[in-house]
Scaffold this active site. Structure first.
Site, PDB file in Angstrom:
ATOM      1  N   ALA A  63       0.751  -1.261  -0.003  1.00  7.95           N
ATOM      2  CA  ALA A  63       0.015  -0.109  -0.023  1.00  7.95           C
ATOM      3  C   ALA A  63       0.869   1.179  -0.183  1.00  7.95           C
ATOM      4  CB  ALA A  63      -0.725   0.120   1.284  1.00  7.95           C
ATOM      5  N   GLY A  68       0.790  -5.116   1.295  1.00 10.31           N
ATOM      6  CA  GLY A  68      -0.632  -5.064   0.593  1.00 10.31           C
ATOM      7  C   GLY A  68      -0.421  -5.939  -0.843  1.00 10.31           C
ATOM      8  N   GLU A  99      -0.387  -9.362  -0.371  1.00 10.82           N
ATOM      9  CA  GLU A  99      -1.706  -9.793  -0.053  1.00 10.82           C
ATOM     10  C   GLU A  99      -2.594  -9.813  -1.117  1.00 10.82           C
ATOM     11  OE1 GLU A  99      -2.075  -6.447   3.094  1.00 10.82           O
ATOM     12  OE2 GLU A  99      -3.192  -8.121   4.322  1.00 10.82           O
ATOM     13  N   GLU A 117       4.257  -5.094   7.128  1.00 13.30           N
ATOM     14  CA  GLU A 117       3.361  -3.980   7.970  1.00 13.30           C
ATOM     15  C   GLU A 117       3.797  -3.823   9.596  1.00 13.30           C
ATOM     16  OE1 GLU A 117       2.062  -6.535   6.387  1.00 13.30           O
ATOM     17  OE2 GLU A 117       0.611  -5.791   4.921  1.00 13.30           O
TER      18      GLU A 117
HETATM   19  N1  DAK Z   1       4.695   3.120  -0.585  1.00 18.22           N
HETATM   20  C1  DAK Z   1       5.177   4.369  -0.974  1.00 18.22           C
HETATM   21  N2  DAK Z   1       6.186   4.492  -1.823  1.00 18.22           N
HETATM   22  C2  DAK Z   1       7.098   3.631  -1.902  1.00 18.22           C
HETATM   23  C3  DAK Z   1       6.593   2.333  -1.365  1.00 18.22           C
HETATM   24  C4  DAK Z   1       5.284   2.034  -0.789  1.00 18.22           C
HETATM   25  N3  DAK Z   1       4.973   0.968  -0.119  1.00 18.22           N
HETATM   26  N4  DAK Z   1       7.510   1.361  -1.543  1.00 18.22           N
HETATM   27  C5  DAK Z   1       8.442   1.943  -2.101  1.00 18.22           C
HETATM   28  N5  DAK Z   1       8.229   3.374  -2.377  1.00 18.22           N
HETATM   29  C6  DAK Z   1       8.857   4.608  -3.118  1.00 18.22           C
HETATM   30  C7  DAK Z   1       9.991   4.941  -2.182  1.00 18.22           C
HETATM   31  O1  DAK Z   1       9.839   5.871  -1.296  1.00 18.22           O
HETATM   32  C8  DAK Z   1      11.087   5.590  -3.468  1.00 18.22           C
HETATM   33  O2  DAK Z   1      10.513   6.746  -3.565  1.00 18.22           O
HETATM   34  P1  DAK Z   1      11.371   8.137  -3.872  1.00 18.22           P
HETATM   35  O3  DAK Z   1      12.248   8.114  -2.667  1.00 18.22           O
HETATM   36  O4  DAK Z   1      12.046   7.669  -5.011  1.00 18.22           O
HETATM   37  O5  DAK Z   1      10.277   9.046  -4.159  1.00 18.22           O
HETATM   38  C9  DAK Z   1      10.756   4.668  -4.569  1.00 18.22           C
HETATM   39  O6  DAK Z   1       9.701   3.949  -4.543  1.00 18.22           O
HETATM   40  C10 DAK Z   1      11.703   3.773  -4.714  1.00 18.22           C
HETATM   41  O7  DAK Z   1      12.044   2.815  -3.393  1.00 18.22           O
HETATM   42  P2  DAK Z   1      13.354   2.864  -2.799  1.00 18.22           P
HETATM   43  O8  DAK Z   1      14.415   4.066  -3.014  1.00 18.22           O
HETATM   44  O9  DAK Z   1      12.925   2.437  -1.484  1.00 18.22           O
HETATM   45  O10 DAK Z   1      13.828   1.487  -3.533  1.00 18.22           O
HETATM   46  P3  DAK Z   1      14.920   0.525  -2.855  1.00 18.22           P
HETATM   47  O11 DAK Z   1      15.264  -0.388  -3.835  1.00 18.22           O
HETATM   48  O12 DAK Z   1      15.979   1.148  -2.022  1.00 18.22           O
HETATM   49  O13 DAK Z   1      14.036  -0.396  -1.864  1.00 18.22           O
HETATM   50  C11 DAK Z   1      11.998  -1.574  -0.920  1.00 18.22           C
HETATM   51  C12 DAK Z   1      13.017  -1.031  -2.189  1.00 18.22           C
HETATM   52  C13 DAK Z   1      10.884  -2.164  -1.638  1.00 18.22           C
HETATM   53  C14 DAK Z   1      12.896  -2.648  -0.194  1.00 18.22           C
HETATM   54  C15 DAK Z   1      11.753  -0.279  -0.238  1.00 18.22           C
HETATM   55  O14 DAK Z   1      11.116   0.744  -1.154  1.00 18.22           O
HETATM   56  C16 DAK Z   1      10.900  -0.756   0.910  1.00 18.22           C
HETATM   57  O15 DAK Z   1      11.196  -1.170   1.832  1.00 18.22           O
HETATM   58  N6  DAK Z   1       9.351  -0.107   0.804  1.00 18.22           N
HETATM   59  C17 DAK Z   1       8.421  -0.413   1.449  1.00 18.22           C
HETATM   60  C18 DAK Z   1       7.853  -1.916   1.411  1.00 18.22           C
HETATM   61  C19 DAK Z   1       6.754  -1.909   2.421  1.00 18.22           C
HETATM   62  O16 DAK Z   1       7.021  -1.860   3.707  1.00 18.22           O
HETATM   63  N7  DAK Z   1       5.676  -2.399   1.886  1.00 18.22           N
HETATM   64  C20 DAK Z   1       4.560  -2.543   2.668  1.00 18.22           C
HETATM   65  C21 DAK Z   1       3.562  -1.229   2.905  1.00 18.22           C
HETATM   66  S1  DAK Z   1       2.336  -1.473   4.173  1.00 18.22           S
HETATM   67  C22 DAK Z   1      -4.838  -1.426   5.747  1.00 18.22           C
HETATM   68  C23 DAK Z   1      -5.016  -2.270   4.871  1.00 18.22           C
HETATM   69  C24 DAK Z   1      -3.407  -2.823   4.048  1.00 18.22           C
HETATM   70  C25 DAK Z   1      -2.582  -2.017   4.290  1.00 18.22           C
HETATM   71  C26 DAK Z   1      -2.497  -1.025   5.145  1.00 18.22           C
HETATM   72  C27 DAK Z   1      -3.775  -0.433   5.963  1.00 18.22           C
HETATM   73  N8  DAK Z   1      -6.026  -1.108   6.386  1.00 18.22           N
HETATM   74  C28 DAK Z   1      -6.761  -2.120   7.013  1.00 18.22           C
HETATM   75  C29 DAK Z   1      -6.368   0.514   6.932  1.00 18.22           C
HETATM   76  C30 DAK Z   1      -1.015  -2.269   3.634  1.00 18.22           C
HETATM   77  C31 DAK Z   1      -0.297  -1.870   4.131  1.00 18.22           C
HETATM   78  C32 DAK Z   1       1.104  -2.018   3.494  1.00 18.22           C
HETATM   79  O17 DAK Z   1       1.282  -2.573   2.321  1.00 18.22           O
END
Ligand code: DAK
Length: 257
Positions: free
Chosen positions: A65, A110, A113, A133
């Protein structure tokens, strides 16, 4: 219909939905989720006999997400986001033909998921899976707490969700999270081949089989999904959710309570 955040191609009874935000690693905004939902509706209207869900670019299937959208959400806003994500996952799960997740690169949060809601998951060797998460001070909110244990078993699901572990494609295959791992340059061909084979089967029999398989998890899973939506949305506005997501955006470690 065309969208800014996805592409939809329908060819030979196979629909291919590609999330198309490669600079953000295909992170899911509200617009993106709505587009996937509409794309699935269009694919169903075209009587697609198989669907492929993929991510644009080389680095990610879907990195989760969109954290920049979620960081300041209130609980009611998070509830609406939860409902939307669940609707998309349900639309995949109840699509009247098989849906294949073609996972190259990151399938996190997400993104993992949505892959879990698909009928089949094929990954390339560079794929990375995780319910990460917990690192953001929240829990999986689009079905991960229910669909992950059904695939990988309770213990492994707890490890993945409690620790936010990121696992490679072979490990994902060993624990049952993906059905097949192929070389990085072979993913599209293998997915196309499988989709064509599925599309050549009896659509009526496949639909019946999918309905029956889905019904296996109906009772407890429905209750669990509702609880998950409420619980995850309830975490929005807590110190740890705000801090966890802010820390990601500021590229630093989170300081949880
Ligand atoms: N959201 C927004 N931007 C993201 C992103 C994300 N999930 N993942 C990556 N990006 C963006 C980065 O911020 C970066 O943007 P800039 O800095 O260039 O502007 C760009 O994509 C490239 O990412 P990185 O520079 O970080 O690239 P790396 O190769 O260094 O790293 C990475 C890749 C995938 C390891 C890293 O980007 C990372 O850890 N990303 C986050 C992954 C993550 O934690 N994903 C889970 C998100 S939480 C809900 C229901 C569902 C959800 C929530 C609530 N409710 C019931 C309310 C779901 C939650 C989730 O999915």
């Amino acid at each position: 219909m065309t969208w800014d955040t996805i592409t939809l191609d329908i060819d030979d009874d196979v629909a291919r939905i590609t999330v198309d935000r490669p600079e953000q690693l295909n992170a899911l905004t509200v617009d993106t989720l709505e587009a996937i939902e509409e794309g699935l509706t269009e694919a169903a209207a075209a009587d697609a006999r198989a669907v492929v869900l993929a991510g644009a670019g080389e680095k990610a299937f879907i990195a989760g997400a969109d954290i920049s959208y979620m960081v300041d959400l209130s609980t009611p806003e998070a509830q609406a986001y939860a409902e939307l994500g669940h609707r998309v996952a349900d639309a995949i799960e109840s699509f009247p033909a098989p849906v294949i997740a073609a996972v190259d690169g990151y399938a996190l949060g997400g993104g993992c998921e949505l892959a879990l809601a698909c009928d089949l998951r094929i990954a390339d060797e560079s794929a990375v899976f995780g319910q990460t998460e917990i690192d953001l001070g929240i829990i999986p909110g689009w079905g991960g707490t229910q669909r992950l244990p059904a695939l990988v078993g309770d213990e492994t699901a707890r490890r993945l969700i409690f620790l936010g572990e990121r696992i490679d494609a072979d490990t994902a295959a060993e624990c049952g999270l993906v059905g097949e791992v192929v070389a990085d340059d072979a993913l599209d061909d293998r997915v196309d081949e499988l989709a064509e084979t599925l599309a050549s089967q009896s659509a009526t029999a496949i639909r019946a089989a999918k309905e029956a398989l889905n019904a296996a998890g109906d009772g407890p899973a429905a209750t669990g999904l509702a609880l998950e939506r409420r619980t995850c949305a309830g975490l929005f506005g807590t110190h740890d959710q705000r801090e966890g997501m802010q820390a990601f955006l500021e590229k630093r470690d989170a300081a949880f309570e």
